[in-house]
Motif scaffolding. Structure first.
Motif, PDB file in Angstrom:
ATOM      1  N   ALA A 159       0.828  -1.209   0.000  1.00 57.66           N
ATOM      2  CA  ALA A 159       0.000   0.000   0.000  1.00 57.66           C
ATOM      3  C   ALA A 159       0.860   1.256   0.000  1.00 57.66           C
ATOM      4  CB  ALA A 159      -0.945  -0.009   1.196  1.00 57.66           C
ATOM      5  N   ARG A 160       1.952   1.247   0.735  1.00 53.00           N
ATOM      6  CA  ARG A 160       2.842   2.421   0.749  1.00 53.00           C
ATOM      7  C   ARG A 160       3.470   2.642  -0.633  1.00 53.00           C
ATOM      8  NH1 ARG A 160       3.231   0.881   6.071  1.00 53.00           N
ATOM      9  NH2 ARG A 160       4.815  -0.723   5.804  1.00 53.00           N
ATOM     10  N   ARG A 161       3.945   1.570  -1.253  1.00 57.68           N
ATOM     11  CA  ARG A 161       4.552   1.708  -2.594  1.00 57.68           C
ATOM     12  C   ARG A 161       3.503   2.139  -3.624  1.00 57.68           C
ATOM     13  NH1 ARG A 161       7.557  -3.069  -0.877  1.00 57.68           N
ATOM     14  NH2 ARG A 161       6.057  -4.345  -1.998  1.00 57.68           N
ATOM     15  N   PHE A 162       2.304   1.565  -3.538  1.00 59.00           N
ATOM     16  CA  PHE A 162       1.201   1.932  -4.436  1.00 59.00           C
ATOM     17  C   PHE A 162       0.888   3.420  -4.282  1.00 59.00           C
ATOM     18  CE2 PHE A 162      -3.271   2.783  -5.100  1.00 59.00           C
ATOM     19  CZ  PHE A 162      -3.655   2.021  -6.194  1.00 59.00           C
ATOM     20  N   ALA A 163       0.765   3.875  -3.033  1.00 54.19           N
ATOM     21  CA  ALA A 163       0.423   5.279  -2.777  1.00 54.19           C
ATOM     22  C   ALA A 163       1.478   6.214  -3.361  1.00 54.19           C
ATOM     23  CB  ALA A 163       0.262   5.517  -1.278  1.00 54.19           C
TER      24      ALA A 163
END
Length: 194
Positions: A159-163
């Motif tokens: 989720a952090r990389r996606f964001a």
């Protein structure tokens, strides 16, 4: 649509909260979100439905972010000026809970009788940049993690990389930086990508 009681599962909603968040606080946030969702369903009977344009994919997070950008109507390199508005136009229900809980910024799930409605719940007390990043992380959970097929820690890392890729695409920022990185070259980028 509009049938009550609506299914608002707690398992998918609150699994990512920090361990220091008390169970009673998690339950309180869940109950408030469920209540607000039921109110929205009641009011929606008078409104035209907004089609859900949020994809579901198992692609790696960078590709998933680009697919999500495209679904929201943004080019691979353009900034997203207002992520919440873009998501609402794509059929995501954003619920702003009048509640502040330390360690809990937001949560998301596909809810409703047939789990047809993507919902992102945001808690109060967060600054603008933190709120925007939370919304992007929760979008990842809607796009990639329903149902959850990895560990919670892996889902949070994805989720952090996606964001990051959703909000500031790697290729776009490399083009914008071009030369040496200084405060004077970074200042205009802050305005562009905030």
């Amino acid at each position: 649509q509009g049938k009550l009681p609506a299914d608002f599962p707690i398992g998918a909603v609150l699994y990512r909260t920090q361990s220091k968040v008390a169970q009673r606080d998690k339950a309180r946030a869940h109950r408030l979100a469920q209540f607000m969702f039921e109110l929205v369903l009641t009011m929606r009977t008078k409104l035209k439905d907004v089609p859900v344009l949020i994809p579901r994919t198992s692609e790696p997070e960078g590709i998933a972010a680009q697919i999500a950008r495209c679904s929201l109507g943004f080019s691979p390199q353009s900034p997203i000026p207002n992520l919440i508005n873009a998501l609402e136009r794509a059929g995501v229900l954003i619920l702003e809970l009048p509640l502040t809980i330390e360690g809990l910024d937001g949560f998301s799930s596909w809810v409703g009788i047939n789990h047809e409605t993507p919902v992102i719940c945001l808690l109060g007390g967060k600054l603008g940049y933190r709120r925007r990043f939370t919304v992007a992380e929760e979008l990842c959970h809607l796009v990639k993690h329903y149902p959850l097929r990895c560990t919670v820690a892996e889902a949070d890392e994805e989720a952090r990389r996606f964001a990051g890729e959703l909000l500031i695409p790697g290729e776009a920022i490399r083009q914008d930086l071009g030369g040496p990185v200084t405060l004077s070259t970074l200042t205009p980028l802050r305005t562009k990508y905030q």
